[in-house]
Each structure stands twice: as structure tokens, then as C-alpha cells.
Design a protein around this motif. Structure first.
Motif, PDB file in Angstrom:
ATOM      1  N   THR A   1       0.843  -1.182  -0.141  1.00 16.37           N
ATOM      2  CA  THR A   1       0.031  -0.041   0.027  1.00 16.37           C
ATOM      3  C   THR A   1       0.804   1.156   0.075  1.00 16.37           C
ATOM      4  O   THR A   1       0.329   2.089  -0.682  1.00 16.37           O
ATOM      5  CB  THR A   1      -0.968   0.102   1.295  1.00 16.37           C
ATOM      6  OG1 THR A   1      -1.731  -1.211   1.222  1.00 16.37           O
ATOM      7  CG2 THR A   1      -1.904   1.182   1.234  1.00 16.37           C
TER       8      THR A   1
ATOM      9  N   GLU B   1       2.065   2.158  -3.316  1.00 20.38           N
ATOM     10  CA  GLU B   1       1.088   2.347  -4.109  1.00 20.38           C
ATOM     11  C   GLU B   1       1.075   4.099  -3.839  1.00 20.38           C
ATOM     12  O   GLU B   1       0.880   4.897  -4.680  1.00 20.38           O
ATOM     13  CB  GLU B   1      -0.197   1.922  -4.022  1.00 20.38           C
ATOM     14  CG  GLU B   1      -0.182   0.613  -4.554  1.00 20.38           C
ATOM     15  CD  GLU B   1      -1.689  -0.212  -4.263  1.00 20.38           C
ATOM     16  OE1 GLU B   1      -2.598   0.498  -3.810  1.00 20.38           O
ATOM     17  OE2 GLU B   1      -1.758  -1.479  -4.404  1.00 20.38           O
ATOM     18  N   LEU B   2       1.132   4.366  -2.828  1.00 21.54           N
ATOM     19  CA  LEU B   2       0.891   5.647  -2.142  1.00 21.54           C
ATOM     20  C   LEU B   2       2.448   6.616  -2.473  1.00 21.54           C
ATOM     21  O   LEU B   2       2.191   7.821  -2.268  1.00 21.54           O
ATOM     22  CB  LEU B   2       0.471   6.034  -0.686  1.00 21.54           C
ATOM     23  CG  LEU B   2      -0.981   5.399  -0.458  1.00 21.54           C
ATOM     24  CD1 LEU B   2      -1.112   5.341   1.217  1.00 21.54           C
ATOM     25  CD2 LEU B   2      -1.764   6.366  -1.026  1.00 21.54           C
ATOM     26  N   GLU B   3       3.392   6.018  -2.776  1.00 20.77           N
ATOM     27  CA  GLU B   3       4.548   6.747  -2.716  1.00 20.77           C
ATOM     28  C   GLU B   3       4.600   8.146  -3.822  1.00 20.77           C
ATOM     29  O   GLU B   3       4.742   9.354  -3.506  1.00 20.77           O
ATOM     30  CB  GLU B   3       5.623   5.790  -3.164  1.00 20.77           C
ATOM     31  CG  GLU B   3       7.036   6.475  -3.555  1.00 20.77           C
ATOM     32  CD  GLU B   3       8.177   5.626  -3.936  1.00 20.77           C
ATOM     33  OE1 GLU B   3       9.265   6.051  -3.763  1.00 20.77           O
ATOM     34  OE2 GLU B   3       7.954   4.345  -4.265  1.00 20.77           O
ATOM     35  N   PRO B   4       3.908   7.736  -4.972  1.00 19.50           N
ATOM     36  CA  PRO B   4       3.653   9.098  -5.968  1.00 19.50           C
ATOM     37  C   PRO B   4       2.756  10.345  -5.269  1.00 19.50           C
ATOM     38  O   PRO B   4       3.169  11.363  -5.477  1.00 19.50           O
ATOM     39  CB  PRO B   4       2.970   8.542  -7.344  1.00 19.50           C
ATOM     40  CG  PRO B   4       3.475   6.869  -7.183  1.00 19.50           C
ATOM     41  CD  PRO B   4       3.410   6.646  -5.760  1.00 19.50           C
ATOM     42  N   LEU B   5       1.734   9.894  -4.541  1.00 19.63           N
ATOM     43  CA  LEU B   5       0.923  10.893  -4.001  1.00 19.63           C
ATOM     44  C   LEU B   5       1.851  11.691  -2.843  1.00 19.63           C
ATOM     45  O   LEU B   5       1.901  12.770  -2.749  1.00 19.63           O
ATOM     46  CB  LEU B   5      -0.086  10.332  -3.398  1.00 19.63           C
ATOM     47  CG  LEU B   5      -1.255   9.633  -4.264  1.00 19.63           C
ATOM     48  CD1 LEU B   5      -2.365   9.003  -3.517  1.00 19.63           C
ATOM     49  CD2 LEU B   5      -1.592  10.696  -5.302  1.00 19.63           C
ATOM     50  N   VAL B   6       2.626  10.906  -2.010  1.00 20.77           N
ATOM     51  CA  VAL B   6       3.407  11.400  -1.039  1.00 20.77           C
ATOM     52  C   VAL B   6       4.562  12.228  -1.783  1.00 20.77           C
ATOM     53  O   VAL B   6       4.868  13.407  -1.174  1.00 20.77           O
ATOM     54  CB  VAL B   6       4.231  10.483  -0.238  1.00 20.77           C
ATOM     55  CG1 VAL B   6       5.033  11.004   0.855  1.00 20.77           C
ATOM     56  CG2 VAL B   6       2.788   9.739   0.624  1.00 20.77           C
TER      57      VAL B   6
ATOM     58  N   GLU C   1       4.296  13.905  -4.532  1.00 15.75           N
ATOM     59  CA  GLU C   1       3.463  15.298  -5.227  1.00 15.75           C
ATOM     60  C   GLU C   1       3.332  16.157  -3.867  1.00 15.75           C
ATOM     61  O   GLU C   1       3.349  17.237  -4.045  1.00 15.75           O
ATOM     62  CB  GLU C   1       2.322  14.553  -5.990  1.00 15.75           C
ATOM     63  CG  GLU C   1       2.766  14.180  -7.084  1.00 15.75           C
ATOM     64  CD  GLU C   1       1.235  13.714  -7.957  1.00 15.75           C
ATOM     65  OE1 GLU C   1       0.183  14.404  -7.750  1.00 15.75           O
ATOM     66  OE2 GLU C   1       1.256  12.795  -8.678  1.00 15.75           O
ATOM     67  N   PHE C   2       2.738  15.517  -2.946  1.00 18.64           N
ATOM     68  CA  PHE C   2       2.390  16.305  -1.718  1.00 18.64           C
ATOM     69  C   PHE C   2       3.622  17.030  -1.217  1.00 18.64           C
ATOM     70  O   PHE C   2       3.655  18.130  -0.775  1.00 18.64           O
ATOM     71  CB  PHE C   2       1.697  15.551  -0.724  1.00 18.64           C
ATOM     72  CG  PHE C   2       1.418  16.255   0.605  1.00 18.64           C
ATOM     73  CD1 PHE C   2       0.515  16.939   0.509  1.00 18.64           C
ATOM     74  CD2 PHE C   2       2.280  15.968   1.729  1.00 18.64           C
ATOM     75  CE1 PHE C   2      -0.092  17.890   2.084  1.00 18.64           C
ATOM     76  CE2 PHE C   2       1.932  16.825   2.906  1.00 18.64           C
ATOM     77  CZ  PHE C   2       0.820  17.706   2.883  1.00 18.64           C
ATOM     78  N   SER C   3       4.818  16.377  -1.069  1.00 23.00           N
ATOM     79  CA  SER C   3       5.904  16.896  -0.574  1.00 23.00           C
ATOM     80  C   SER C   3       6.415  18.182  -1.509  1.00 23.00           C
ATOM     81  O   SER C   3       6.990  19.022  -1.100  1.00 23.00           O
ATOM     82  CB  SER C   3       7.276  15.951  -0.484  1.00 23.00           C
ATOM     83  OG  SER C   3       8.314  16.397  -0.091  1.00 23.00           O
ATOM     84  N   SER C   4       6.468  17.871  -2.896  1.00 20.57           N
ATOM     85  CA  SER C   4       6.803  19.039  -3.578  1.00 20.57           C
ATOM     86  C   SER C   4       5.747  19.978  -3.573  1.00 20.57           C
ATOM     87  O   SER C   4       6.325  21.293  -3.702  1.00 20.57           O
ATOM     88  CB  SER C   4       7.049  18.425  -5.198  1.00 20.57           C
ATOM     89  OG  SER C   4       5.583  18.003  -5.611  1.00 20.57           O
TER      90      SER C   4
END
Length: 118
Positions: A34, A37-42, A44-47
Motif C-alpha cells: 500500500t 502505491e501511495l509513494e507518488p502521492l506522497v 507530489e504532496f512533498s513537492s
């Protein structure tokens, strides 16, 4: 007889420990999948957070620069075409108050609505 009971209890506890370890291992694997799967969202959020911090820093910098600059002297009024009508002077219209921005308009609304309730 007592040795057999102790061996049996030890075996049961070992089987329970191994089963518990297996279940925890499955849950950890599911959690890791899981998180992958969430790594790209994290990311993007960080950027986005980095961009917002940069924007806030730039806004603060612009504010301090704007506060340091002296206000330009008003230019003398010249006869020129204006697409807006000139506001009537306050002597012509009694009870009319000129609002310069939204804050003044909202404040006046609440002042007037409060006066109407009393």
C-alpha cells in the motif's frame, strides 16, 4: 509425565508464536504494498509543500521590499478620457458613503444590519 506436559506446552507456545509471526508478516507485506502505491502521492504532496514554502518566502520578501519603497507622489491631474463616470460629490448626495474595498463594504453591511435589528 511432567516432562511431556512441559514439552507439549512449549510446542503449543512455539506454534502460536510462529503463527502470530506469520500473520504479522502478511500484514506488514500488505502495508508495504500500500505504501508503494501511495509513494507518488506522497512525493507530489512533498513537492507541493516545498512550492508553498517557497511561495510564502517570496511573498514575505516582496512585502518587506514593498514596505521599504516610498510611495510614489501622485501625478497632477490632467484632462484625459476616463471610461468611468466621476463619482458625485458627497454634497450632492446625502447619506452616501464611498466604499474603497470589500472590507469596508462588509463592515458597513454588518453595521447597518445591526442598527436595523435594534
Amino acid at each position: 509425565m511432567m516432562a511431556t506436559i512441559i514439552d507439549t506446552v512449549t510446542i503449543v507456545l512455539l506454534i502460536g508464536s510462529i503463527t502470530y509471526g506469520y500473520l504479522v508478516s502478511r500484514k506488514v507485506r500488505l502495508l508495504m504494498a500500500t505504501l508503494r502505491e501511495l509513494e507518488p502521492l506522497v512525493v507530489e504532496f512533498s513537492s507541493a509543500v516545498d512550492k508553498s514554502e517557497h511561495s510564502v518566502a517570496k511573498m514575505r520578501e516582496n512585502i518587506t521590499v514593498a514596505e521599504r519603497r516610498p510611495e510614489p507622489a501622485p501625478e497632477p491631474a490632467e484632462a484625459a478620457f476616463s471610461s468611468r463616470r466621476a463619482a458625485p460629490s458627497s454634497a450632492e448626495v446625502t447619506g452616501l458613503r464611498v466604499m474603497r474595498d470589500k472590507k469596508e463594504l462588509v463592515r458597513a453591511f454588518f453595521e447597518n444590519s445591526g442598527a436595523a435589528r435594534v
